[in-house]
Structures are given as C-alpha cells and as structure tokens.
Design an enzyme around this catalytic site. Structure first.
Site, PDB file in Angstrom:
ATOM      1  N   LYS A 203      29.489 -38.128  -5.705  1.00  0.00           N
ATOM      2  CA  LYS A 203      29.099 -36.817  -5.200  1.00  0.00           C
ATOM      3  C   LYS A 203      27.691 -36.429  -5.643  1.00  0.00           C
ATOM      4  O   LYS A 203      27.279 -36.682  -6.755  1.00  0.00           O
ATOM      5  CB  LYS A 203      30.094 -35.743  -5.678  1.00  0.00           C
ATOM      6  CG  LYS A 203      31.459 -35.880  -5.010  1.00  0.00           C
ATOM      7  CD  LYS A 203      32.293 -34.642  -5.241  1.00  0.00           C
ATOM      8  CE  LYS A 203      31.815 -33.508  -4.355  1.00  0.00           C
ATOM      9  NZ  LYS A 203      32.655 -32.311  -4.459  1.00  0.00           N
TER      10      LYS A 203
ATOM     11  N   ASN B 278      26.459 -32.959  -5.441  1.00  0.00           N
ATOM     12  CA  ASN B 278      26.713 -31.569  -5.052  1.00  0.00           C
ATOM     13  C   ASN B 278      25.416 -30.760  -4.903  1.00  0.00           C
ATOM     14  O   ASN B 278      24.528 -30.879  -5.725  1.00  0.00           O
ATOM     15  CB  ASN B 278      27.605 -30.879  -6.090  1.00  0.00           C
ATOM     16  CG  ASN B 278      29.049 -31.312  -5.972  1.00  0.00           C
ATOM     17  OD1 ASN B 278      29.501 -31.700  -4.898  1.00  0.00           O
ATOM     18  ND2 ASN B 278      29.772 -31.264  -7.076  1.00  0.00           N
TER      19      ASN B 278
ATOM     20  N   ARG C 140       0.804  -1.210   0.000  1.00  0.00           N
ATOM     21  CA  ARG C 140       0.000   0.000   0.000  1.00  0.00           C
ATOM     22  C   ARG C 140       0.851   1.281   0.000  1.00  0.00           C
ATOM     23  O   ARG C 140       0.527   2.269  -0.647  1.00  0.00           O
ATOM     24  CB  ARG C 140      -0.871  -0.045   1.273  1.00  0.00           C
ATOM     25  CG  ARG C 140      -1.858   1.027   1.489  1.00  0.00           C
ATOM     26  CD  ARG C 140      -2.806   0.597   2.622  1.00  0.00           C
ATOM     27  NE  ARG C 140      -2.096  -0.007   3.747  1.00  0.00           N
ATOM     28  CZ  ARG C 140      -1.657   0.671   4.821  1.00  0.00           C
ATOM     29  NH1 ARG C 140      -1.870   1.971   4.919  1.00  0.00           N
ATOM     30  NH2 ARG C 140      -1.029   0.047   5.791  1.00  0.00           N
TER      31      ARG C 140
ATOM     32  N   ARG D 126      16.111  16.594  -3.737  1.00  0.00           N
ATOM     33  CA  ARG D 126      16.596  15.483  -4.555  1.00  0.00           C
ATOM     34  C   ARG D 126      18.074  15.317  -4.277  1.00  0.00           C
ATOM     35  O   ARG D 126      18.805  16.296  -4.204  1.00  0.00           O
ATOM     36  CB  ARG D 126      16.381  15.711  -6.062  1.00  0.00           C
ATOM     37  CG  ARG D 126      16.716  14.452  -6.883  1.00  0.00           C
ATOM     38  CD  ARG D 126      16.448  14.632  -8.367  1.00  0.00           C
ATOM     39  NE  ARG D 126      15.174  15.294  -8.567  1.00  0.00           N
ATOM     40  CZ  ARG D 126      14.822  15.905  -9.702  1.00  0.00           C
ATOM     41  NH1 ARG D 126      15.644  15.886 -10.732  1.00  0.00           N
ATOM     42  NH2 ARG D 126      13.647  16.507  -9.799  1.00  0.00           N
TER      43      ARG D 126
ATOM     44  N   SER E  42      29.829 -35.132 -10.698  1.00  0.00           N
ATOM     45  CA  SER E  42      31.217 -34.877 -11.002  1.00  0.00           C
ATOM     46  C   SER E  42      31.691 -36.083 -11.773  1.00  0.00           C
ATOM     47  O   SER E  42      31.542 -37.218 -11.319  1.00  0.00           O
ATOM     48  CB  SER E  42      31.993 -34.725  -9.693  1.00  0.00           C
ATOM     49  OG  SER E  42      33.372 -34.832  -9.934  1.00  0.00           O
TER      50      SER E  42
END
Lengths: 441, 441, 441, 441
Positions: free
Chosen positions: C277, C279, C183, C310, C271
C-alpha cells in the site's frame, strides 16, 4: 432551473410539488377545516359544503395569486381571498366561514405536512424497491470475490456482496430513522394567529380535523421547527448514503478498474467520439444531488432561530428549501433503483484485479504462516524483504518465496482470494436474514 | 481557538474530548479487545492481562504520538506502536497480541462511540435539567399575559407560559429523537482492515467485546457513516432549538421591550460606561453556537460519500467536526440551563406592552362582536375605519368607539388581554401533563 | 480537538492563533491607541509610555481572563480590566487613559485584522513556494504523456504538465483575488461604541493609529462584515483548489492506476500488514480540510445578518470560525507544498495505462482519417463497428483495422499518444510564461 | 418550486435563466464557434452560415431534449444531435461541422459564462440604483438622531444616516469585489474533450471566438472551478449584506420600536384581522434569501474537488446551484431597491425612543463631565449610584442629579442627543463624498 428535470429529479415527485398540487393541498385543508367546524356544530353543514365545493384548484387564478404573494407575503393570504370570492358567488353566508379562525401559517404548514406525507409514502415504497434490488444483488454476489480497498489502495479480498450488504444496511437504518420520526412530523398545525387556538379552533375542531386529514394532533409549532429540520436531516442522510453507493460504483467503473457498470441503455453514457467510454451518467446525477443536499440541510437548521410566534424570514426560507430536498431525494432514489437494478458486474475482471499486486495483498497471510516457525518479528522481516524484492523485480511474491526456498506447506492456499475473504459470506448471509426479518416485522 | 473555552463550551465536555481522554478511550478498546480474545481462548489470559496493564494513557508519549500521526495518517497507528513497545517491555510474547486482528479504524471508531456514549449520557442529564427548568418556568407563567408577536409585530395576547411550553415541547421532541437513534449509533466497529472480520475477530470475540464495552454489535460501517451523520443532525437540531429560545429571549430583552432578562451576576452583561444595558451575554453564546452548528452538520453530510472500504479524506473530515459539534452543543445546553434557571420576567412590563397599540390588537374582537348585529363585512368596515381614526388621532380604539357611540354590551371585556388569550392556559396545562407522562414513561 | 494538530494544521499558524498571541495582538492595539492619542496631544506621552509598558502579554493572567469572558461576553472586557490594574500599579494617572474612547469590538476586530495580516503574509509566501513547486513540476512534465480522463473514464491523451498547469493557474487566480481584497480587508476598526467616533477617537487619532499599525483607515464595520466574509470565501476557494489537486493525486495513486505517488518518508502511508500500500496520507489531510472549509464559509456568510451597531451572536460566531478557516488553510497549503515537492511520477506506468483500452482511445483519430475518403457518417459507422469487434474479441483496434484491410496511410501514427495530445505542450509553455510574468509584474 | 416566483425572485432574472434562454445561449456558442472556424478558413463561410441559421432556439424540441439528458448526462449532447439534424436538413455538408472539435462542457460552460455576463450587467445596474437610493436616504438622514444599539440594547445616539452609510459602504465594497473578479470569470471555455485543444480549436479559432463573444480567452478550466466558486462567494456576500439591511429594518419596524417602515402598498404587509400590523414582508423575502445563499455557496465550494479533466458529479452539482444563487440575489437586489426607495422614517419616534431610558444613555457624558472636578473613579462611582437610584425610582437621571444637587455647569447639554452623536455627520459626509468619487472614478 428545470432543464435538468429528468436528470436530477423524479417526475412523480416534481408533479407532487407543482404549483397546482401545492395549492390543491392548501384547499384541502380549508375544506376539511370547514367540515370539522361543521361536525362540531360551529358552522352549518350547508356552509361547510359550499366551502368544500369551492375548494377546487381549477377555480383558482394561479398567476394572479402568485402576483399577490408579494403583498401579503405568503400564498395563503391571496388564496383565501380568491376562495372567499368563489364561495360568496355561490353563497354569501358561507363565505363568512372560510378560513374560520385559522391563520395563514396553519394552512401552509398543514398543507406542507400533507404533501410530506404523500412524499414519505412514495419514498417508502421506493426505498423498499431499492432494498429489494440490493437484497437481490447482495444474494447474487455474496461470494463474488473482489479486492477490498482502503484509502483507494488495494487492501485485502472481500466479496462484492459484502460491499453491497453494507450499502443495504445503511438504507435500512435510515428507513428506520425516517419511520421513527414520522410520529412527530406528520402533525397538524392549527392554532390560530399566535398559537393559542380560539373558539373557532377548539380542541374538538382540531381533533376532528386531524382525524379527517389522518394527521396527529399537535399544539402550535409555528416557530419551533425541529420536526421539519429533522426531516430535512433524514433526507440529507439518505442522500448521503445513496451518494456513497454512487461513489463506489463510479470508482469501480473507472477504465482501469472496470469491475461494474451502469446498465447500458441505447446511447446512455456513451460518447460518439469515444466509443470505449462507459460514463457513469446515473452516478453523476446521484452524486450531484448528494453534493447539493448538505447545503440545503444546513439552511433548514440555520433557519430554526425563528422569532416569537412567527418568523420574518426563517419560515419563508424553509418553503422552497424543504421542497428542493424532497425533490432531490426523490430523484436520487429513483436513479439509485435504476442503477442497482441494471448494474452489470464483471466477475472476471474482479478476479483479474486481485492479481494486480502480484501477490502482495497476501503478504500478511505469508507472515502469519511463518510466525509459528520463525516468530512474529523474524517472519515479518522476511516477508517485508520478499515483498521489496518482488516489487523491484516485478515478480510475483509467491515466486520470490519459492525462489528463496521459503518452506510453507500450504503456500498456494495463502495466495487464494477465497481463503482471504474472512467472514464475508457469513456476514452477508446474516445481513440478508436481518433485512428480511426487519421487513417482515 | 480556546480563548473562549468558558464562553461557548462546557468544561466537562471539553475535558471528555481532551487529547488524553481520547487516547484513553482508544486504549480501553485495545485492552478490552485483548480481554475478549482471551475469554474465547484465542490468546492467553496472561497476555491479555499484560496488554490491559499497559493500556494506561499515562504511559503514552502524546507529543511523540501527535508528531507521528503525519506519517500513518491516524492516531491508532502510532498509538499501537507505542503500546506494543510498552507491552514488550513487560512481556515479549504478549506484545504479539496487541491490536490483534484489528485495523486502525476499528479502534478509532469504537473509541469515538464510547466517547459519544459518555457524552450522550451527560447530555441526557443536562436535557432533563433543562426540561425541569422549562417545566418550572412554564408552570409559573402559564397565566402570565403578554403579547404574541408574528413577523416581529404585535399580534394578539398569549401567556408567557404558552411561549415557553412550545420551547419545552421542542426539547422533548429532540430528546426522543436522540433516544431512538441511540440503538443504531452506539455500536461496535470491529471487523478488520476491509470489514470482513477474520479469525482473530470472530463472531464470538466481537460479541464478547460488545458486551464488555456495553455497545451493540454491528457489522462494519467503516465507510457507511449514516449513524454518525444522523447523530450530528440530531445535535444540529437541538442546537437550533436552543438557538430559537435564545432568539426569543434576546429580543424580549431589547431596551424597548424589556420583558425578560438574563439573570444578573456580578458584572455580567453590564457595561461600565453604559449602566442601563442588560446585554444578552449568555444568549449571544447560544446564538453563536447555533449559527456554527449547521455548517458542521453539512460537513458531516458532505463527507458521507466515502470510497470503498475506507475513505481517503471523508473519514478524516469527521474526526474534529463531530467533536466540535458535541462541544458546541455541550456548551449550549449548559448555557441554556443557566439562562432558563436565572431568567427574570417582568410581568408588569408585559402588561404595559399590551397597551402599546392603544387597543388595536383587540380590533378583531370588536369586529367579531359587531358581526352579529351588522354582518361580517359591515362590521369589518366599521372597525377598519375606527382603527384608522385611532391611529391618526393617536387615541385608544376603545375611546374612538365610545366617541362614535358604537354600541357593544361588553366593550370593556373586548379590550382585556385575559379575554383574548385563547386556550393558552389549557394548552400549557396539557403540555405540562404530557411532559410529565413522557418522562415517567 | 488538537490530537491532529500536526496532521491537519501548520504549527506556525497554530502558534499565531494561540491564546497568548491573540491577547498579545489585542495589547498591541491598546498600546498603539494610547501612542496615537499621545501623538495628537490628547493624552500625555508619559501616560502612553506607561500604558505601552504594561501591554505585555506576560503580565496577563490568562486563566482568569478566560473565566471572566463569561460575564462580559468578549475577551476585551476582562483584558482591559487587567490592563488598567497593571497600569494603575505603575502610575495611577495613566490608568485613566487605558482603552480611552474605544469599545471592546474596536480592540478585538483590529487585533483580528493584525493577525490576519500576519497570516496573509505567511500565506502569500507559502503560495509562492507552492507556485514554484508547481512551475517546476509542470516544466519537468510538460511533455510527459498520460491519459486524460473525463467522468473517471479514459478519454484522450494529454501530458501530465497540462494537468499540473491547470492546477497552477487555479492557485495563481486565487492569489490574485486574495491580493485584490486585501485593501478592503486590512483596515482599522476604531470608532467607539456605536461607530460614531468621539473626541478621543478623532479623525487624527484614528489616522495615526492606522499608520502605526500599517492598516488602512476605515469607518466602522462593526456589524457590516462583508470583508471578513469575503476573506473567508477566498480561503474557502483556495482550500477547494488544493482539494482538487489532492483529489487528482489520490486517484492517480490508486493501485490500479499507480501513475503518481506521494513522496515516501520512513513509515509514511505504509501499512505494516499490507506492504504494497501507498496510502495517500497527505492527500487525506488536504481532502479532509477541503471538506471542512465549505461549512465554515457558510457559517461566516450566515452570520452576516448582524443587528444594528453590534450583533448579539453573529459577531461572536465569527471569532473561532474565521480562525479555524485560517488554520485549516494554513495546514492545507503546507501539506500541498510537501505533496507537490515530493511527488513521484511514474512515466512508464502512464504510458502503459495509455494502452489499456487497446487503441480505443484513438478511435476518433481513425474516424477522422477515414472521413476524407469515406465521408463522415460512413467513416464513423466503420469505426464504431471496428471498436465493437475489438471489444468483443479483446483485440487491439489497430489489429482489427489491419485484419479488415482498412487502408489508412499513416495508421501507426494514429495510435501514437504523442500525436494525440493536441496543444498540450504549447499550452503548458504559455501558462509557464504567463505565470512568470505575473510574478515579476 | 415556483409558487413564490414573484416573492423571492426577479422576473427579469428568472427569464434570463429560463429553459429556452439557456438553450439559446448554448446555440449562440455553437453558431459563433462555426463562425470563428470559418473566419480562420477551417470551414467554409457557407457552412458556418448554415449552422448559424440553424442555431435558433425555436427549432429545438425542448421536451425531447430534456428527456434525452438522462442518457447523455448533459444538455449539450442532445442539443448537438438536434442541431445536426436541423443543419443536415438544409445542407448535408455543413452538418459535418456542427460542434466541430468542441466537447459538451465547452458549450455548457461558455453559455453559462455568457448568461453570467448578462446577469452581472443587470446586477451592476441594479446595484447602482440601490447605491443611489442609499445615497439619497443617507443624505436625507445624515443628521436624523436615533439611538445606536449594541447587542440589541440601546447604547448611544447616532444618526440614521450613519447606519445607512455603513449599509452603503458594504454594497460599494462588494461591487468593487465583483468588478475585480470579472476578468477571471468572464472567460471562454473551449479546449476540447480533455482541455488540450485540437486542430479545430486552434489558438486562432479560440481567439476569434473569444472576441466575437466578448469574453476573455482562457485555457481549460473544466475541472478547476475556482472562478465559478468565487463568483458564488461574491453573490453570497452581497446577499449577506442585503440581509443585514433587512435585519436592521425588520427590527426597527417592531411595534415597540416603530422607527422605520416598509413602504405601504395597497394590502402590503397588512392583516385584515390585525389592522395595526405593518409586517416586514419585503424584508422577509430578503432575509429568507440571505438564509438560503450560504448553503448554496458551500455547495459550490464543496463541489470543487472535481476529478481529472472532467468531474462525475461535481460539475453537475454546479448547474442549478449557481443559477439559483443568481436568481436569489436577483430577487434580493430588486426587493432591496424597493425597500430602500419606499422606506418611511419616523423621526419623531426616533427622538422619543432616545428618551426611553430616562437619561441613562447619557450616563457616560455625566461621568466624563464630573471627572475633571472629582477624578475618574469618584465620578464613576457617583454616576453609577445615581443611575441605580434613577432605575429604582423610575426617574430621569437628570432629575436625580438635580435632586442631589450635583453641580455641572452644562447639565442640560449632557442630555441632548445631538451633543452625543460623535462624528456621525462628518463620517456620513465623508462616506457620501467617497461614494461619489468611487462612482465617477
């Protein structure tokens, strides 16, 4: 704010930055300024002596001073007022020469530099102790086999010494960096209201003062704060490197990994209701500190855009922030020494953890061994398939290979961690040699 | 993200960190690795030649590579896959030796270091240009009188050269710091998956590679990131010092002060509807950059707690952040050169502004002059009262003193800025001498 | 900068913030401003139509615009110049009413808000998808037993659903917070050069414009940037909550724990040389983003001290930083959906890991059971001793108790995780109910 | 650390977060937990009474507690130990029910929330005072003419009330945001070691406890810290908005502008040696605080990636950081009230400063007036030329126009600030109306 004084911080460093000590350092600057002015004949030796005598923190009404900071906007203004009164009480004439030609920032900045100097000496000693502990730990475990982990996954064997040698190197590097920056950091600030010096802050006076305070001379850096910022940065990096060590140790202490442990003091890290726990209590403090330092460093950097000859806000933002950084790093280095000195290493568990993947961490060794006979791609294909089978059947890769009668002459060797640790030991030895020569050099 | 490429950044530095250049640096590492392995007899010279030939960024399908990063998690994995195919197309055997023994991070980190090296060389040249411009500006204005301001209030006269000399010194200091840290920063990363090296990354190979890439050798720093962090810090400090300069200039450009101005290009900083405005456009860019760098430095520091032998997240966080830092600093240094080179100084306005307080900035001079005859406290009392009257009557302090027949022999002298500038000129001259000797040394 | 576009970011969000789209949003504001001015009779409907027709991003010479930003200091100035020429080409009279009464910041800020609005709608949809995935995961695993861990140590059993329900709640909370702040965030900026409005930006014009752009009206917030900063904060918190999820998952994916896994796409996280693995590639991206957002938030906050009507620098610092924040969060939410949607849970491994401490995690149960017969302190003493023996002998605590003939009627029950999970299931069910009612409400 | 207690901070807030008060809040939680357990029949009313009686901070040995935090890693562990002993001394049986079923984090987090609640109430009152002061200032100066400034350049006239109304709105917005987030922030933490609750922390007990502590109930948020982080963010934004106010005031206090001043207390902001100075001392404190808060917010956000059911380091990092944020904001709001309440406005100087550009700030008015007769482009050309001449000849633009016999009927009107202030007054009146309705609503 201070309930955790003993947890996050060093009591020695806390003491150094106490209200009383901070004021005492400011009084030292006032006393030595008068002495320097006397030595050049600008004021009489008697007057300087009266001033010096009055520059005793026990004479200062600190609560009053703190109240009055609201009016003047810094600690030097009410301090000089009190100091003048004290001197006046013993000698009216001398009181005219208190803070003679100086501006508040001259006193506050120079006193800060003096505190920093004491802190750096303390820190260097602590770093040396930590380095020694890391050298000891690294030497002891230069050949202690463990799994190396990347992205939190088991990768390939290393030695524990290789890991700690990398910690060691990171500490040695930041030690060097701190040393190199000292020259620009440990400098006098004494150039009067707008940095232009004046008759009472002549070149000669400033030189004498720098000499007596054992600081380098410098022109005004009242609103050019790169040296303070860079010092904060160095502290931030040290805190980060200590945080990296604590990260590794806290992860290695996980119940499921259990390879290293914080030293065990009566009641430390334990839980009455959970007797199996070995909480990384010291690591938690170091980690918390390493999470807090980056934000403080960014504040120092963000405060550098200081207006004209003295800033409204930027300078003021530094005061407590730089102190907090030193206090946090003071705590972290002390805790890190305690952590490394007391570290318990479970070499057997490290060996056991190397077996968790049932040989898969050696798959590359097998592929490599098969390359000569099968060619690279066929070798990789075969191994990939074998690994898959091993995972599915929950069997050891070696057993799969034997089951499938894959002929490799030195099969057993391929699955030994000591054959897969690369140059871990040589690297460790070289790092230890370099560390020794750095510290002797 | 890039609409403001020309506003915040340097096109040369942007170019250095383009996708294509980044990949090209990674390919350089792969090519030189093969060459180093060939030079030690590990692979054949022919194979290394095939690999080198293939290491051409024009052969790489970049959009494909970018898509595949999602799977492998870094740019080296899909790059090596593409590279292997390219080599395979020309020579199958050679393709076996692509990325031989290396891990993704070896390639990415070393390529980053190579980019950093190019950036640092570029930066050093730009810093020298800036230093020269500052030396010129400082020499020109070593005696240009202006008011010194503390806490945004007029304080006492200085010369404009004193202000710019302090800027100059801050740039020289960070230049030294950057230089000192290079040795630890410009190092190879080449130690295999877990930093333990291996037969294909022997000591000899690594030495040769370092030599050919003109980097220092180093053991693995895969998860010990102090050198990258400290480099980020140095950039942050430089950005801060440039921000300080832009702060001063933007304040001096205020309509009500109007002492200096950004150089005036056609249309620059002007406003069609407000013809009187001289917007600090270049300053705004430098100031914006100096507000952005501290947060990026803190990210680098906060990413130091990297797990084990390679981090999940910490390493990845560095990639774009360190690049952004270099790009922002690249922009700031270019804009700062433009700013200083084109700076317009209104000496008359500076003199006029010295008169704004109607002599009050010289009150201390008067008090000092009266001390000998009246004593310090009576002198101060008198002057304080005179100042109050001057303010109330909106009259010049000198006129008040004359009206009150205060006898001071050299009254006129006390109200001349050139008599109140302290050692401004001597300090400037000394700083210029030191700068010259630093740069020759 | 963008090599990792697909890794850290969302292509949809990247697209939204492309140069072209950004300019298109600015042109929308110009077109609708003219339309609003026409609807109130300030300018003719024809002129507004000419302007609207010209407000087509395809007519804009973007490279030229980017070059000219250096002069004017923002993108609106050269854009309006180009736009005027385009309009002039079709109708000279209409060109007078381009950007009529507006200031650059009106256009840039309002266009940013329009982009933010699109982003928020996109984000809300993504959050809902994530919430749905978390609801599904939580429902599925509301009873899936696993160990709860504190300070990285095994503590007591929970269910996996309890963990994911806490994740779910954190996402629902920040969703609410984002909603509440909309809002104040999604408001027009249209008040002329100094925020005072003018005849061309009358109350009526501004109301019409807000209506057509579907934004709330607002007075000038040109240098009062709390709403942008708070939006940045909300994004930072969301990024942090996603980072917490990725932290947990990456830790649970550790080889030694292996309880959950990122979904497995061809080649993802694998890998070639280390087939075992898995990962945490997606986690790494989310974690990296969560490390980068705090620094960006701090930059937004540090840029709030904007001068007068500003700012010179503060406003400019926001431009790319807020965009980067949205882009990083865009990436993180997309990756998090992918992560949760594809998450693989190994319930058996969770059960196995509950056994790692050999019953010690149930020590408190035993102590509690013995309290009635022995009293609290004797019970604790006995259990503590038994635990110690269990650890020394590497035996199960239950076996030690049986060996020592400690009589507890329901001994087996005490060592069952399902009896030690507290109200995990009830809590999960309640959270799921609340989530449903929140989303229906 | 605390030399500047009175300068940066509020003594009331400092007091709230003193060691003693912090422990007292923790004891309140322990006492009310026992009471809630008694009310549900879980423990006897007598035992709860014994516990409550013992929960007196004066019974606690704080230095001992602080020392022991090093072992347990948080303040609750040694506190509970002391508390148990105290209860045991009066009633052995009751001591069994101290901290019954709870975990350390339950106590620490809930006590923190209670402190936050007190702080928020205090803060809301202070914000209301500040709002009232800003309403008063804005009403007084709704028509006070001054120049509006963009990019630090004079732009067009506004009223001082327009500037302060924008300040006012920013404070009202963050007040709303704080209010909205309270519901999620002011919640109980009471779910046992791993957040699964247990027989001693039944749904009923938790509900009763929440009721007696006047907090909302919640499931465990032990490692899901979005609400604490968002609270930190709200504080950061408030600090930023206060910093914006202090930025404007410190700039308006510049000697060369001199339009507003901090209220003048005896000795405040003055300089004995520089009697003309009106240092922005209070602004400096607020500005310094606003520079420090962004880094602290980033630390809170960076600490969100907390592991599993309780973090090692992330949680610990929050403790002092959130407190510091509250303390800094406490200081800033108090100083801001003082600043606004005592602000001195020099309306005459504002009018004088409107004349500095010699009419150039009205150039747009002239161009607009000429458009009808000359057409837009000819009008602009003419005015541009006239402005140039005015600048060169250092004459007033109006005189140039008259000299050149440019015929404009209402020429004098065009150069009156009151005709160029746009809707400043209407906007101010509307903001004041809205503020009143917000506060009544």
């Amino acid at each position: 704010m201070s309930l955790y004084d003993d947890f996050f911080y060093s009591s020695e460093v806390n003491q150094l930055f106490s209200e009383k000590e901070t004021i005492a350092f400011m009084l030292t600057v006032e006393a030595e300024l008068a002495a320097a002015q006397a030595s050049t004949g600008l004021i009489s030796i008697e007057n300087a002596a009266y001033i010096k005598q009055a520059c005793n923190v026990d004479f200062i009404d600190i609560p009053k001073l703190k109240k009055e900071i609201r009016l003047g906007g810094n600690a030097a203004i009410p301090l000089v007022q009190q100091l003048m009164k004290i001197v006046k009480n013993s000698n009216f004439e001398a009181s005219k020469y208190v803070h003679y030609g100086a501006t508040s920032q001259d006193i506050i900045d120079t006193a800060s530099v003096l505190q920093i100097k004491v802190f750096i000496n303390w820190l260097n000693q602590k770093i040396e102790v930590l380095v020694n502990e890391l050298v000891r730990l690294t030497s002891t475990h230069k050949g202690t086999l463990m799994i190396g982990r990347t992205l939190l996954q088991q990768a390939k064997p290393i030695t524990f010494g290789l890991k700690t040698a990398a910690w060691l190197e990171s500490i040695c590097r930041i030690k060097e960096s701190l040393k190199e920056s000292e020259r620009r950091l440990l400098v006098l600030q004494m150039a009067g209201a707008v940095g232009s010096q004046n008759v009472n802050l002549s070149h000669e006076v400033v030189s004498k003062l720098a000499e007596s305070l054992e600081l380098n001379t410098s022109f005004s850096w009242q609103s050019n704060r790169d040296s303070f910022s860079l010092f904060a940065c160095n502290l931030g990096v040290l805190s980060g490197s200590l945080g990296k060590i604590a990260t590794d140790i806290s992860l290695l202490m996980q119940t499921e990994i259990a390879e290293v442990f914080e030293g065990c003091a009566l009641g430390k890290g334990g839980s009455s209701t959970m007797p199996h726990k070995r909480n990384p209590v010291t690591c938690s403090a170091i980690l918390a500190n390493s999470k807090r330092t980056p934000g403080l460093v960014s504040t120092m950097l963000a405060s550098m855009n200081q207006e004209h000859e003295r800033s409204a806000g930027g300078w003021h933002a530094e005061w407590e922030v730089l102190t907090q950084l030193m206090m946090l790093v003071g705590g972290s280095i002390e805790k890190s020494i305690e952590l490394i000195a007391g570290l318990e290493v479970d070499k057997n568990r490290m060996l056991q953890n190397l077996e968790i993947t049932k040989g898969l961490i050696y798959a590359e060794n097998v592929a490599f061994a098969l390359t000569n006979t099968l060619g690279k791609s066929a070798a990789h294909e075969l191994v990939e398939k074998a690994c898959k089978t091993a995972l599915e059947k929950k069997m050891h890769l070696k057993d799969i290979l034997e089951e499938n009668k894959i002929e490799i002459s030195n099969l057993d060797e391929l699955f030994k961690p000591e054959k897969s640790k690369g140059n871990s030991i040589e690297i460790v030895e070289e790092i230890l040699r370099e560390t020794q020569s750095r510290f002797k050099g």
